[in-house]
Write a protein that holds these residues in place. Structure first.
Motif, PDB file in Angstrom:
ATOM      1  N   ARG A 238     -11.561 -24.781 -40.124  1.00 22.92           N
ATOM      2  CA  ARG A 238     -10.868 -25.952 -39.550  1.00 22.92           C
ATOM      3  C   ARG A 238     -11.688 -27.230 -39.685  1.00 22.92           C
ATOM      4  O   ARG A 238     -11.133 -28.320 -39.654  1.00 22.92           O
ATOM      5  N   GLU A 239     -13.010 -27.076 -39.800  1.00 22.44           N
ATOM      6  CA  GLU A 239     -13.896 -28.226 -39.958  1.00 22.44           C
ATOM      7  C   GLU A 239     -14.927 -27.901 -41.020  1.00 22.44           C
ATOM      8  O   GLU A 239     -15.388 -26.765 -41.117  1.00 22.44           O
TER       9      GLU A 239
ATOM     10  N   ASP B  65     -14.464 -21.367 -36.827  1.00 22.24           N
ATOM     11  CA  ASP B  65     -13.066 -21.433 -36.407  1.00 22.24           C
ATOM     12  C   ASP B  65     -12.201 -21.674 -37.647  1.00 22.24           C
ATOM     13  O   ASP B  65     -12.402 -22.648 -38.370  1.00 22.24           O
ATOM     14  N   THR B  66     -11.268 -20.770 -37.893  1.00 20.37           N
ATOM     15  CA  THR B  66     -10.439 -20.881 -39.086  1.00 20.37           C
ATOM     16  C   THR B  66      -8.963 -21.041 -38.725  1.00 20.37           C
ATOM     17  O   THR B  66      -8.548 -20.748 -37.608  1.00 20.37           O
ATOM     18  N   ALA B  67      -8.227 -21.502 -39.705  1.00 18.01           N
ATOM     19  CA  ALA B  67      -6.771 -21.590 -39.603  1.00 18.01           C
ATOM     20  C   ALA B  67      -6.205 -20.995 -40.879  1.00 18.01           C
ATOM     21  O   ALA B  67      -6.763 -21.181 -41.961  1.00 18.01           O
TER      22      ALA B  67
ATOM     23  N   THR C 214     -11.883 -32.689 -40.602  1.00 18.50           N
ATOM     24  CA  THR C 214     -11.209 -31.763 -39.701  1.00 18.50           C
ATOM     25  C   THR C 214      -9.749 -31.608 -40.105  1.00 18.50           C
ATOM     26  O   THR C 214      -9.205 -32.424 -40.858  1.00 18.50           O
ATOM     27  N   GLY C 215      -9.128 -30.551 -39.577  1.00 21.74           N
ATOM     28  CA  GLY C 215      -7.698 -30.348 -39.772  1.00 21.74           C
ATOM     29  C   GLY C 215      -7.299 -30.284 -41.238  1.00 21.74           C
ATOM     30  O   GLY C 215      -7.983 -29.660 -42.052  1.00 21.74           O
TER      31      GLY C 215
END
Length: 165
Positions: free
Chosen positions: A105-106, A83-85, A124-125
């Motif tokens: 993201r993590e 999961d990416t941002a 995270t974040g």
């Protein structure tokens, strides 16, 4: 403690992979934290101050509240989430330029802290994003290196346009 000069891209040291830390870096880490806070930034890697060692400092909370500095020696990213941002990243070595960089993201990261104690944590974040940015510096990677060629050319041109001649 001392505020250290921060190297600016395209200084060749920013593109050089760093060697593991094998010596006491307590004074360097303290100086790097002071430099980071004065900049003002949230992370700073040793190569950004001309020291080609696998060390970075970060504090993702200090601008919003209580400082929570981390000194990260010889880090290893052991896992990245799928999961990416993608978000705008700034860099103290490329001031005035924000680039959109996709990041996990993590992450799970292991390192040695300033007391010589091994650490292993899931970040995270924004903490994960900041750690990945600083980790890149230890491998000689700057944000420009993460961009597709057309975006890199635009970002480099914008940086050169705003830099003093």
């Amino acid at each position: 403690m001392a505020i250290l000069p921060i190297l600016r891209w395209p200084d060749a040291r920013l593109s050089t992979p760093c060697a593991p830390v094998a010596e006491d870096v307590a004074q360097l880490a303290a100086d790097m934290l002071e430099t980071m806070y004065a900049a003002p930034g949230r992370g700073l890697a040793a190569p950004q101050v001309g020291v080609l060692k696998r060390l970075f400092v970060m504090d993702v909370a200090w601008k919003e509240g209580t400082p929570a500095p981390r000194i990260v020696i010889n880090p290893q990213i052991l896992w990245r989430s799928e999961d990416t941002a993608t978000g705008a990243e700034g860099c103290l070595s490329i001031p005035g330029i924000l680039t959109d960089i996709p990041r996990a993201r993590e992450i799970r990261m292991a390192w040695t802290d300033e007391r010589g104690q091994p650490q292993d944590e899931i970040l995270t974040g924004f903490a994960a994003i900041c750690a990945q940015h600083e980790y890149d510096h230890l491998d000689g990677i700057v944000t420009f290196d993460r961009l597709p060629p057309d975006q890199r050319a635009s970002a480099e041109a914008a940086y050169q346009d705003q830099s003093p001649a």
